[in-house]
Design a protein around this motif. Structure first.
Motif, PDB file in Angstrom:
ATOM      1  N   LEU A  33      30.874  41.363 -31.407  1.00  0.00           N
ATOM      2  CA  LEU A  33      31.876  40.310 -31.573  1.00  0.00           C
ATOM      3  C   LEU A  33      32.431  40.311 -32.989  1.00  0.00           C
ATOM      4  O   LEU A  33      33.635  40.107 -33.198  1.00  0.00           O
ATOM      5  CB  LEU A  33      31.252  38.947 -31.243  1.00  0.00           C
ATOM      6  CG  LEU A  33      30.886  38.710 -29.760  1.00  0.00           C
ATOM      7  CD1 LEU A  33      30.255  37.329 -29.601  1.00  0.00           C
ATOM      8  CD2 LEU A  33      32.117  38.845 -28.874  1.00  0.00           C
ATOM      9  N   SER A  35      32.815  42.809 -34.844  1.00  0.00           N
ATOM     10  CA  SER A  35      33.660  43.999 -35.030  1.00  0.00           C
ATOM     11  C   SER A  35      34.923  43.955 -34.185  1.00  0.00           C
ATOM     12  O   SER A  35      35.711  44.916 -34.202  1.00  0.00           O
ATOM     13  CB  SER A  35      32.862  45.256 -34.679  1.00  0.00           C
ATOM     14  OG  SER A  35      31.708  45.365 -35.485  1.00  0.00           O
ATOM     15  N   GLY A  36      35.090  42.916 -33.444  1.00  0.00           N
ATOM     16  CA  GLY A  36      36.292  42.775 -32.631  1.00  0.00           C
ATOM     17  C   GLY A  36      36.169  43.378 -31.252  1.00  0.00           C
ATOM     18  O   GLY A  36      37.184  43.547 -30.557  1.00  0.00           O
ATOM     19  N   ARG A  38      35.145  42.855 -27.569  1.00  0.00           N
ATOM     20  CA  ARG A  38      34.853  41.767 -26.650  1.00  0.00           C
ATOM     21  C   ARG A  38      33.979  42.304 -25.519  1.00  0.00           C
ATOM     22  O   ARG A  38      34.429  43.066 -24.666  1.00  0.00           O
ATOM     23  CB  ARG A  38      36.154  41.191 -26.089  1.00  0.00           C
ATOM     24  CG  ARG A  38      37.103  40.644 -27.141  1.00  0.00           C
ATOM     25  CD  ARG A  38      36.460  39.496 -27.911  1.00  0.00           C
ATOM     26  NE  ARG A  38      37.323  39.013 -28.975  1.00  0.00           N
ATOM     27  CZ  ARG A  38      36.981  38.015 -29.803  1.00  0.00           C
ATOM     28  NH1 ARG A  38      35.785  37.452 -29.668  1.00  0.00           N
ATOM     29  NH2 ARG A  38      37.814  37.626 -30.748  1.00  0.00           N
ATOM     30  N   THR A  65      36.857  51.350 -31.841  1.00  0.00           N
ATOM     31  CA  THR A  65      37.739  50.198 -32.032  1.00  0.00           C
ATOM     32  C   THR A  65      38.190  50.093 -33.477  1.00  0.00           C
ATOM     33  O   THR A  65      39.366  49.829 -33.764  1.00  0.00           O
ATOM     34  CB  THR A  65      37.013  48.920 -31.600  1.00  0.00           C
ATOM     35  OG1 THR A  65      36.607  49.049 -30.225  1.00  0.00           O
ATOM     36  CG2 THR A  65      37.934  47.715 -31.737  1.00  0.00           C
ATOM     37  N   LYS A  66      37.271  50.305 -34.402  1.00  0.00           N
ATOM     38  CA  LYS A  66      37.621  50.255 -35.819  1.00  0.00           C
ATOM     39  C   LYS A  66      38.590  51.381 -36.199  1.00  0.00           C
ATOM     40  O   LYS A  66      39.375  51.234 -37.144  1.00  0.00           O
ATOM     41  CB  LYS A  66      36.356  50.345 -36.669  1.00  0.00           C
ATOM     42  CG  LYS A  66      35.498  49.091 -36.654  1.00  0.00           C
ATOM     43  CD  LYS A  66      36.261  47.910 -37.246  1.00  0.00           C
ATOM     44  CE  LYS A  66      35.407  46.659 -37.289  1.00  0.00           C
ATOM     45  NZ  LYS A  66      36.157  45.503 -37.861  1.00  0.00           N
TER      46      LYS A  66
END
Length: 329
Positions: A33, A35-36, A38, A65-66
């Motif tokens: 969460l 780190s973005g 979901r 994602t990063k």
């Protein structure tokens, strides 16, 4: 007593928390969460039930994602269940994305499941690799051996990684091209004077067809002169011809010896027949005397002729010896 109850309650609580955190990876969920990413806690628990280690899926998803890539957790989990290395595939996708190389997750997963290192392939696409061939021995038309070492600069072709041949095929094809090029040269001096002709000729043959690599250049690192193969083969041929001639001569000698032995056997046989015939003469004469076919006077004349013949033979021998004595004197 109350202390014992308290310790039991504390132990039960610790065991319950351990079981809870083993099935409910709360810290991993919080990291995702933050780190973005979901992802629901129930999804992580379902991974546990499917015998999937959540960290093997969530941590690569966080990296993707990063890096600004859109990957789903189902894709990563499916690849993990298929026996693939999710972390390596994600690292390869990130490296390809940074290098502006078109690489989709499905192709990267297929390359990984095929047994190839997809991350190394992406790195080789960015930074070409140099492959050095072993010593390739070839013979020019003048019979002189030429030993060549080549350095092949290759770049991975991601589109042909699945089903494409490896480095061994590249080395074998380059070696074959060197042997063909040197063999078509009129003299080994031509190869020594212009070794670039080898690399240009071999490079123009399209040796990377059907392989997982793209050949960028072929450079001749070393050229040495070896043995005089033509002279060696001529010497071997002369030696073989000599051995054949010796064998034929020995065969003829053996046949001559056999014929000589056969002639000697025939002479012995003939002498034996003569002796046998001579032994029959006295018997025949005795039979002729008994039957009256030969008279006594005839027999005496025959004996006289025989004695005269022997005397003449003796005189002849004595005369021959006397002439030899005169010549010696």
């Amino acid at each position: 007593m109350e202390t014992i109850y308290f310790l039991i309650i504390v132990a039960i609580a610790i065991v319950a928390l351990s079981v809870f955190f083993s099935f409910f990876p709360v810290m991993l969920w919080i990291s995702a969460l933050a780190s973005g990413v979901r992802i629901g806690i129930i999804t992580l628990v379902a991974m546990r039930l499917r015998r999937v280690i959540p960290s093997r899926i969530v941590n690569p998803l966080i990296k993707a994602t990063k890096a600004g890539m859109d990957l789903s957790i189902n894709q990563l989990e499916s690849h993990y269940l298929a026996g693939g290395n999710v972390d390596r595939v994600v690292n390869a996708l990130i490296a390809a994305h940074r290098a502006n190389i078109q690489l989709e997750f499905a192709r990267a997963a297929a390359i990984d499941l095929a047994g190839r290192d997809v991350l190394q392939a992406v790195q080789m696409s960015v930074n070409p690799r140099v492959i050095e061939t072993p010593i390739v021995s070839a013979v020019a038309k003048d019979g002189i051996e030429v030993k060549v070492i080549a350095r092949v600069t290759v770049r991975a072709n991601i589109d042909r990684l699945v089903g494409g041949a490896g480095e061994e095929t590249i080395i074998a094809r380059v070696g074959e091209g060197i042997v063909t090029t040197v063999g078509s040269s009129g003299s080994h001096k031509d190869v020594l004077e212009n070794p670039d002709s080898i690399s240009q000729t071999v490079l123009g043959k399209g040796l990377d067809a059907g392989t997982a690599f793209e050949i960028l250049s072929i450079d001749i690192a070393d050229v040495d002169v070896g043995k005089n193969i033509g002279a060696y083969l001529q010497t071997e041929q002369a030696e073989a011809d000599k051995q054949i001639a010796q064998a034929k001569a020995e065969e003829r000698r053996a046949m001559a010896v056999a014929q000589e032995q056969e002639m000697k056997a025939r002479v012995v046989e003939m002498k034996a027949k003569v002796v046998e015939a001579e032994s029959q003469v006295p018997l025949a004469m005795a039979d002729a005397l008994r039957s009256g076919k030969l008279g006594v006077m005839d027999y005496m004349n025959l004996k006289n002729i025989d004695a005269d013949t022997q005397m003449r033979s003796t005189f002849g021998k004595l005369g021959g010896d006397s002439s030899k004595d005169g010549e010696d004197a």
